[in-house]
Design a protein around this motif. Structure first.
Motif, PDB file in Angstrom:
ATOM      1  N   PRO A  32       0.795  -1.232   0.000  1.00 13.74           N
ATOM      2  CA  PRO A  32       0.000   0.000   0.000  1.00 13.74           C
ATOM      3  C   PRO A  32       0.829   1.284   0.000  1.00 13.74           C
ATOM      4  CG  PRO A  32      -0.117  -1.106   2.133  1.00 13.74           C
ATOM      5  CD  PRO A  32       0.641  -2.012   1.222  1.00 13.74           C
ATOM      6  N   VAL A  33       2.113   1.196   0.362  1.00 10.50           N
ATOM      7  CA  VAL A  33       2.973   2.385   0.378  1.00 10.50           C
ATOM      8  C   VAL A  33       4.290   2.078  -0.317  1.00 10.50           C
ATOM      9  CG1 VAL A  33       1.984   3.359   2.500  1.00 10.50           C
ATOM     10  CG2 VAL A  33       3.960   1.816   2.643  1.00 10.50           C
ATOM     11  N   THR A  34       4.980   3.131  -0.743  1.00  9.87           N
ATOM     12  CA  THR A  34       6.314   3.014  -1.330  1.00  9.87           C
ATOM     13  C   THR A  34       7.312   3.681  -0.393  1.00  9.87           C
ATOM     14  OG1 THR A  34       6.228   5.120  -2.510  1.00  9.87           O
ATOM     15  CG2 THR A  34       5.293   3.190  -3.646  1.00  9.87           C
ATOM     16  N   VAL A  35       8.587   3.538  -0.686  1.00 13.45           N
ATOM     17  CA  VAL A  35       9.597   4.189   0.152  1.00 13.45           C
ATOM     18  C   VAL A  35       9.418   5.706   0.148  1.00 13.45           C
ATOM     19  CG1 VAL A  35      11.357   2.376   0.125  1.00 13.45           C
ATOM     20  CG2 VAL A  35      11.267   4.015  -1.761  1.00 13.45           C
ATOM     21  N   ASP A  36       8.985   6.254  -0.993  1.00 11.64           N
ATOM     22  CA  ASP A  36       8.781   7.706  -1.074  1.00 11.64           C
ATOM     23  C   ASP A  36       7.613   8.176  -0.214  1.00 11.64           C
ATOM     24  OD1 ASP A  36      10.922   8.064  -2.820  1.00 11.64           O
ATOM     25  OD2 ASP A  36       9.675   7.713  -4.584  1.00 11.64           O
ATOM     26  N   LEU A 161      19.785   5.071   4.674  1.00 11.41           N
ATOM     27  CA  LEU A 161      19.149   6.369   4.939  1.00 11.41           C
ATOM     28  C   LEU A 161      17.660   6.196   5.227  1.00 11.41           C
ATOM     29  CD1 LEU A 161      20.964   8.510   2.220  1.00 11.41           C
ATOM     30  CD2 LEU A 161      21.408   8.492   4.690  1.00 11.41           C
ATOM     31  N   PHE A 162      17.015   5.287   4.530  1.00 10.83           N
ATOM     32  CA  PHE A 162      15.595   5.028   4.750  1.00 10.83           C
ATOM     33  C   PHE A 162      15.352   4.444   6.143  1.00 10.83           C
ATOM     34  CE2 PHE A 162      11.841   2.309   4.672  1.00 10.83           C
ATOM     35  CZ  PHE A 162      10.886   3.168   4.160  1.00 10.83           C
ATOM     36  N   LYS A 163      16.133   3.440   6.508  1.00 13.20           N
ATOM     37  CA  LYS A 163      15.921   2.773   7.798  1.00 13.20           C
ATOM     38  C   LYS A 163      16.248   3.685   8.976  1.00 13.20           C
ATOM     39  CE  LYS A 163      17.630  -1.411   7.874  1.00 13.20           C
ATOM     40  NZ  LYS A 163      18.366  -2.644   7.545  1.00 13.20           N
ATOM     41  N   ASN A 164      17.042   4.732   8.727  1.00 17.14           N
ATOM     42  CA  ASN A 164      17.378   5.713   9.769  1.00 17.14           C
ATOM     43  C   ASN A 164      16.755   7.067   9.452  1.00 17.14           C
ATOM     44  OD1 ASN A 164      19.344   4.056  11.400  1.00 17.14           O
ATOM     45  ND2 ASN A 164      20.252   3.889   9.377  1.00 17.14           N
ATOM     46  N   CYS A 165      15.623   7.029   8.797  1.00 11.36           N
ATOM     47  CA  CYS A 165      14.967   8.263   8.359  1.00 11.36           C
ATOM     48  C   CYS A 165      14.667   9.177   9.560  1.00 11.36           C
ATOM     49  CB  CYS A 165      13.665   7.911   7.638  1.00 11.36           C
ATOM     50  SG  CYS A 165      12.863   9.337   6.872  1.00 11.36           S
ATOM     51  N   LEU A 179       7.399  -1.873   5.611  1.00  9.36           N
ATOM     52  CA  LEU A 179       8.341  -1.656   4.515  1.00  9.36           C
ATOM     53  C   LEU A 179       9.783  -1.723   5.024  1.00  9.36           C
ATOM     54  CD1 LEU A 179       8.167  -1.259   1.522  1.00  9.36           C
ATOM     55  CD2 LEU A 179       8.048   1.200   1.876  1.00  9.36           C
ATOM     56  N   LYS A 180      10.030  -1.188   6.216  1.00 11.80           N
ATOM     57  CA  LYS A 180      11.369  -1.317   6.818  1.00 11.80           C
ATOM     58  C   LYS A 180      11.716  -2.792   7.004  1.00 11.80           C
ATOM     59  CE  LYS A 180      12.248   2.897   9.482  1.00 11.80           C
ATOM     60  NZ  LYS A 180      12.473   3.479  10.827  1.00 11.80           N
ATOM     61  N   GLN A 181      10.748  -3.575   7.458  1.00 11.70           N
ATOM     62  CA  GLN A 181      10.990  -5.010   7.661  1.00 11.70           C
ATOM     63  C   GLN A 181      11.257  -5.715   6.337  1.00 11.70           C
ATOM     64  OE1 GLN A 181       7.499  -6.182   9.848  1.00 11.70           O
ATOM     65  NE2 GLN A 181       8.359  -5.545  11.809  1.00 11.70           N
ATOM     66  N   LYS A 182      10.585  -5.273   5.285  1.00  5.09           N
ATOM     67  CA  LYS A 182      10.809  -5.855   3.965  1.00  5.09           C
ATOM     68  C   LYS A 182      12.253  -5.595   3.521  1.00  5.09           C
ATOM     69  CE  LYS A 182       8.151  -6.478  -0.272  1.00  5.09           C
ATOM     70  NZ  LYS A 182       6.978  -6.091  -1.046  1.00  5.09           N
ATOM     71  N   LEU A 183      12.741  -4.393   3.776  1.00  8.15           N
ATOM     72  CA  LEU A 183      14.136  -4.079   3.441  1.00  8.15           C
ATOM     73  C   LEU A 183      15.089  -4.875   4.319  1.00  8.15           C
ATOM     74  CD1 LEU A 183      13.981  -0.205   2.875  1.00  8.15           C
ATOM     75  CD2 LEU A 183      13.901  -2.015   1.166  1.00  8.15           C
ATOM     76  N   ASP A 184      14.740  -5.041   5.590  1.00  5.30           N
ATOM     77  CA  ASP A 184      15.553  -5.870   6.491  1.00  5.30           C
ATOM     78  C   ASP A 184      15.629  -7.306   5.994  1.00  5.30           C
ATOM     79  OD1 ASP A 184      16.402  -4.015   8.373  1.00  5.30           O
ATOM     80  OD2 ASP A 184      14.654  -4.303   9.668  1.00  5.30           O
ATOM     81  N   GLY A 185      14.567  -7.746   5.320  1.00  8.39           N
ATOM     82  CA  GLY A 185      14.516  -9.106   4.796  1.00  8.39           C
ATOM     83  C   GLY A 185      15.301  -9.301   3.510  1.00  8.39           C
ATOM     84  N   GLY A 186      15.926  -8.239   3.006  1.00  4.41           N
ATOM     85  CA  GLY A 186      16.777  -8.369   1.830  1.00  4.41           C
ATOM     86  C   GLY A 186      16.230  -7.783   0.546  1.00  4.41           C
TER      87      GLY A 186
END
Length: 199
Positions: A32-36, A161-165, A179-186
């Motif tokens: 439902p959301v993007t990084v932006d 930068l995203f994870k430490n926004c 979304l942070k968790q998705k990035l954490d997952g690789g």
């Protein structure tokens, strides 16, 4: 002849199997959301450089499907770092990258203090990973293969930068936390920009 063909096949297979693993297909399914939507990260690349690199490296029609290993990195990302002096002789130049970012994202007070540390950490991480240092195999016969290093570095930089926004530009929501968790997952940062089919 058979031995030569077999040796070539083994070499190519060995190179592909030691390259950075492809992201899971689920990474390219939009939520439902993007990084932006979650973190307002300023552009890290000057528009003129981005336009030049996109024009010089048109998107290939022969892109591998999501989840399929690539034989080379993103040529646009290699061009961006090369144009700004941040990549030469298959190595990152962190001083040049920091100088460039000081005029883009580093000029934003919200991110200025985080940029240099993220550059150093990501450069160290990517350049010490043997998977990013393998010789690329070009997807096109008219040019050399593009290194995996620039793509890995820019993905790491944006992910960090995203994870430490900073709170001032972060949208707090369960979707953004997911979304942070998705990035954490690789999943790569760039897979979460909003391209691809929506869930």
């Amino acid at each position: 002849m058979f031995k030569l063909a077999l040796a070539t096949l083994v070499t190519v297979f060995g190179m592909i199997s030691t390259q950075p693993p492809p992201p899971d297909v689920s990474c390219f399914q939009r939520g439902p959301v993007t990084v932006d939507d979650c973190c307002q990260i300023p552009k890290t690349v000057d528009s003129s450089v981005m336009d030049k690199c996109r024009a010089d490296n048109p998107r290939s029609e022969q892109m591998p499907a999501p989840g399929v290993p690539k034989t080379e990195g993103c040529c646009v990302m290699q061009c961006i770092l090369t144009e700004t002096g941040g990549f030469a002789n298959n190595a990152l130049n962190t001083d040049a990258i920091k100088r460039t970012l000081a005029t883009t994202i580093g000029a934003d007070a919200n991110f200025a203090s985080a940029v240099n540390g993220a550059v150093d950490n990501c450069a160290r991480q990517i350049q010490s990973d043997p998977a990013y240092n393998v010789a690329p195999i070009s997807a096109s016969p008219d040019r050399a293969g593009c290194s995996f290093i620039p793509q890995g570095f820019l993905n790491c930089l944006h992910t960090t930068l995203f994870k430490n926004c900073p709170a001032a530009v972060w949208t707090e929501s369960s979707d953004c936390q997911a979304l942070k968790q998705k990035l954490d997952g690789g999943c790569p940062y760039f897979s979460q920009l909003g391209r691809g089919p929506k869930n």
